[in-house]
Design an enzyme around this catalytic site. Sequence first.
Site, PDB file in Angstrom:
ATOM      1  CE1 TYR A 156      -3.630   2.598   0.609  1.00 12.27           C
ATOM      2  CE2 TYR A 156      -2.132   3.453   2.289  1.00 12.27           C
ATOM      3  CZ  TYR A 156      -3.249   3.604   1.492  1.00 12.27           C
ATOM      4  OH  TYR A 156      -3.982   4.756   1.573  1.00 12.27           O
ATOM      5  CE  LYS A 160      -3.271   5.502  -1.726  1.00 12.03           C
ATOM      6  NZ  LYS A 160      -4.297   6.084  -2.644  1.00 12.03           N
TER       7      LYS A 160
END
Length: 230
Positions: A156, A160
């Site tokens: 994750y 980003k």
Amino acid sequence: MTTTLITGGNRGIGHETARRLVEAGQTVWIGARDERSGRSAAQALGARFVQLDVTDDASVDAAVETLRADAGHLDVLVNNAGVLGEVASPEEMTVEQVRHVYETNVFGLVRVTRAFLPLLRAGTDPSVVNVTSGLGSFTLTSDPERVESRYPLAAYASSKTAVTMLTVQYARAVTGVRFNAVDPGQTATDFTGHLGHGVEEGATAAVRIALLGAGAPTGTVTDRDGVLPW
């Protein structure tokens, strides 16, 4: 009137962003994979609904045609849809676990942005707002005083980091459309296990950029307090 599309706008930060932009007088389209929850959210907010799965070319193309037929343009695109994925330590993480996260958070953003650029170019003071995270920041994840340093979310977090860099690259290369990334911070939603501040605070940065119109900058990365360190 400003026409705005928010991917993943049926819940959490996307839902709160939609609520506030509707309240500000924008025509807001909520894009969601699940038709039932998407329509319900749109109806409750006074928004519009379009079925949109950011991981599927046909779904994205159909959403483009829906907005083209209805509005003929798009002024603001909020790339909010994202997944956390399966939490695994970096040493045990598989390619498939990473791919699953990147399909939505990175490839989905690219797919949606590319598909909607013609409608954005037909809009007024067009702007793209990409929802990133401080978890993708080298500075914040290396600071033991910051909450971002406490979560080893390799898939994750790295997705980003990619979102932020994509934002900067779009801003440098695409003329006539503004691109900015915003970090909602740790926000109390289903996504975070309801840890953190409220969705009102989480949506602040995205709402601010979406309302700037001709005054919007390009190539910035901010949270509700200002420039985000990277």
